[in-house]
Structure formats: structure tokens, C-alpha cells
Design a protein around this motif. Structure first.
Motif, PDB file in Angstrom:
ATOM      1  N   ALA A 191       0.755  -1.266   0.224  1.00 29.37           N
ATOM      2  CA  ALA A 191      -0.009   0.431  -0.058  1.00 29.37           C
ATOM      3  C   ALA A 191       0.571   0.900  -0.100  1.00 29.37           C
ATOM      4  N   GLY A 192       0.404   1.862  -0.945  1.00 31.49           N
ATOM      5  CA  GLY A 192       1.464   3.352  -1.045  1.00 31.49           C
ATOM      6  C   GLY A 192       3.286   3.305  -2.355  1.00 31.49           C
ATOM      7  N   LYS A 193       2.584   2.286  -2.370  1.00 35.41           N
ATOM      8  CA  LYS A 193       3.428   2.169  -3.336  1.00 35.41           C
ATOM      9  C   LYS A 193       3.746   2.496  -4.636  1.00 35.41           C
ATOM     10  N   ASP A 194       3.470   3.281  -5.869  1.00 37.65           N
ATOM     11  CA  ASP A 194       2.714   3.011  -7.554  1.00 37.65           C
ATOM     12  C   ASP A 194       4.105   2.307  -7.713  1.00 37.65           C
TER      13      ASP A 194
ATOM     14  N   LEU B  89      19.692  -9.023  -6.660  1.00 38.34           N
ATOM     15  CA  LEU B  89      19.660  -8.912  -4.963  1.00 38.34           C
ATOM     16  C   LEU B  89      17.975  -8.132  -4.670  1.00 38.34           C
ATOM     17  N   LYS B  90      18.147  -8.491  -4.057  1.00 38.19           N
ATOM     18  CA  LYS B  90      16.490  -7.786  -3.684  1.00 38.19           C
ATOM     19  C   LYS B  90      16.462  -6.181  -3.551  1.00 38.19           C
ATOM     20  N   VAL B  91      15.868  -5.486  -3.460  1.00 43.70           N
ATOM     21  CA  VAL B  91      16.145  -3.590  -4.095  1.00 43.70           C
ATOM     22  C   VAL B  91      14.350  -3.629  -3.165  1.00 43.70           C
ATOM     23  N   GLU B  92      14.309  -2.762  -2.641  1.00 42.83           N
ATOM     24  CA  GLU B  92      13.640  -1.867  -1.727  1.00 42.83           C
ATOM     25  C   GLU B  92      13.782  -0.076  -2.031  1.00 42.83           C
ATOM     26  N   ILE B  93      12.625   0.483  -2.587  1.00 42.95           N
ATOM     27  CA  ILE B  93      12.726   1.942  -3.036  1.00 42.95           C
ATOM     28  C   ILE B  93      12.147   2.212  -1.289  1.00 42.95           C
ATOM     29  N   LEU B  94      12.030   3.485  -0.886  1.00 39.46           N
ATOM     30  CA  LEU B  94      11.309   4.235   0.473  1.00 39.46           C
ATOM     31  C   LEU B  94      11.043   5.620  -0.472  1.00 39.46           C
ATOM     32  N   ASP B  95       9.864   5.753  -0.952  1.00 39.60           N
ATOM     33  CA  ASP B  95      10.136   7.827  -1.339  1.00 39.60           C
ATOM     34  C   ASP B  95       8.878   8.009  -0.544  1.00 39.60           C
ATOM     35  N   LYS B  96       9.267   9.136  -0.469  1.00 42.58           N
ATOM     36  CA  LYS B  96       7.985  10.429   0.424  1.00 42.58           C
ATOM     37  C   LYS B  96       8.541  11.462  -0.884  1.00 42.58           C
TER      38      LYS B  96
ATOM     39  N   ALA C 165      12.266  12.711  -2.272  1.00 39.52           N
ATOM     40  CA  ALA C 165      13.184  11.854  -1.184  1.00 39.52           C
ATOM     41  C   ALA C 165      12.597  10.677  -0.947  1.00 39.52           C
ATOM     42  N   GLY C 166      14.142  10.005  -0.835  1.00 42.52           N
ATOM     43  CA  GLY C 166      13.870   8.502   0.066  1.00 42.52           C
ATOM     44  C   GLY C 166      15.382   7.723   0.397  1.00 42.52           C
ATOM     45  N   GLU C 167      15.391   6.968  -0.001  1.00 38.03           N
ATOM     46  CA  GLU C 167      16.404   5.626   0.216  1.00 38.03           C
ATOM     47  C   GLU C 167      15.755   4.450  -1.605  1.00 38.03           C
ATOM     48  N   VAL C 168      17.272   3.790  -0.583  1.00 42.42           N
ATOM     49  CA  VAL C 168      16.849   2.387  -2.460  1.00 42.42           C
ATOM     50  C   VAL C 168      18.191   1.754  -1.502  1.00 42.42           C
ATOM     51  N   ARG C 169      17.122   0.295  -0.572  1.00 36.13           N
ATOM     52  CA  ARG C 169      18.329  -0.297   0.185  1.00 36.13           C
ATOM     53  C   ARG C 169      18.452  -1.683  -0.461  1.00 36.13           C
TER      54      ARG C 169
END
Length: 169
Positions: free
Chosen positions: A117-120, A136-143, A146-150
Motif C-alpha cells: 500500500a502506498g507504492k505506485d 539482489l532484493k531492492v526496496e525503494i522508500l519514497d516520500k 526524496a527517500g532511500e534505496v535499500r
């Protein structure tokens, strides 16, 4: 070279079969009949030639058996796994299990997670593209832009590979 010589190691046997096939235009089936082996045996021995030189060298030196080598043929990084097998003195069954665990870990990294929820869809697509490129598994956190890439890794080998790839850019 006599491919039926008793003291042939698996790599020499594979090279002999390959030479027969190339030199005389024979199929695996014909070569198998000529040397008194089954076609699957000839095919499995020939697969060993797909291994990197380092792994073939371990087989030639007697550090790895044909069974070990066959298990490593399907591995993502057979050289690193061969070194681990030799260092830890793993038997063939343990080697097969090691290769399977590595493959399962890689498959797990590529599974497409449900859209949180909340990810487009664009963010999920970017995560998928990055995961495929990096392995590898990648997660993008965007607000709000701006945000981070894990980037998540499961082994030190995966971290080393990530650092190598990023250092190349």
C-alpha cells in the motif's frame, strides 16, 4: 587418445568425446555406442566442459570428483562454490545441497513481492528492474521525491559482488 583408457579423469574423457564428435561429425548417441557408454553418460561428461578452467583444474588435480563437478555445472558461481567444497571437504550430496540452497536464495531474491500500500506501479517497476540488474532484493522508500534505496543481501559473496558492480560504474 583412447577414451576407454582406465585412468582417464572425467575432463580428459569429456575432451575425448568432444574430439570424436568434432573430428568425425558424430552425435552423442553414435559416440556413446562406439565407446560402450549410454548417451546420458556421454552428455553428462560433456557438460563438465561448461565449467570454468579453475574448476576443471580442481577435477584434473583430483580435488573434486566428477560428481562434485556435475553438481557445480548448474551453479551461478561454480569457482567460488568449488573452493568452498574443497575447503570444507563436502561430499557430493552436500555439494548438491549447497548448489540448491544458493539457487533457492537467488530465486527468492527475484520473486516479485505484492505491491505494498502506498507504492505506485512505477516504484515497484523500478525496484524490479534494480533487483534484476543487481541480482539482489531492492526496496525503494519514497516520500515526496526524496527517500532511500535499500539493497538486501544474504551472503558476503553477494555483498562483494554488489561492491564490485558498483565500483565498476
Amino acid at each position: 587418445e583412447n577414451v576407454q583408457r582406465v585412468d582417464l579423469n572425467p575432463i580428459e574423457e569429456a575432451l575425448g568425446y568432444k574430439a570424436l564428435m568434432e573430428r568425425f561429425g558424430r552425435t552423442q548417441e553414435v559416440v556413446a555406442q562406439a565407446v560402450g557408454k549410454s548417451r546420458p553418460h556421454v552428455a553428462n561428461v560433456l557438460r563438465l566442459l561448461n565449467l570454468p578452467e579453475t574448476v576443471r583444474g580442481h577435477v584434473l588435480q583430483g580435488q573434486l570428483s566428477a560428481g562434485h563437478a556435475r553438481a557445480l555445472v548448474s551453479a551461478e558461481d561454480p569457482s567460488a562454490l568449488a573452493r568452498q567444497v574443497i575447503d570444507q571437504g563436502l561430499n557430493v550430496r552436500e555439494t548438491e545441497a549447497l548448489v540448491k540452497r544458493r539457487a533457492d536464495a537467488k530465486d527468492k531474491a527475484f520473486r516479485i513481492p505484492p505491491v505494498p500500500a502506498g507504492k505506485d506501479a512505477d516504484t515497484v517497476a523500478l525496484e524490479s528492474d534494480l533487483a534484476e540488474a543487481l541480482g539482489l532484493k531492492v526496496e525503494i522508500l519514497d516520500k515526496n521525491g526524496a527517500g532511500e534505496v535499500r539493497v538486501k543481501y544474504a551472503t558476503l559473496e553477494q555483498l562483494d559482488e554488489l561492491v564490485r558492480r558498483l565500483g565498476r560504474a
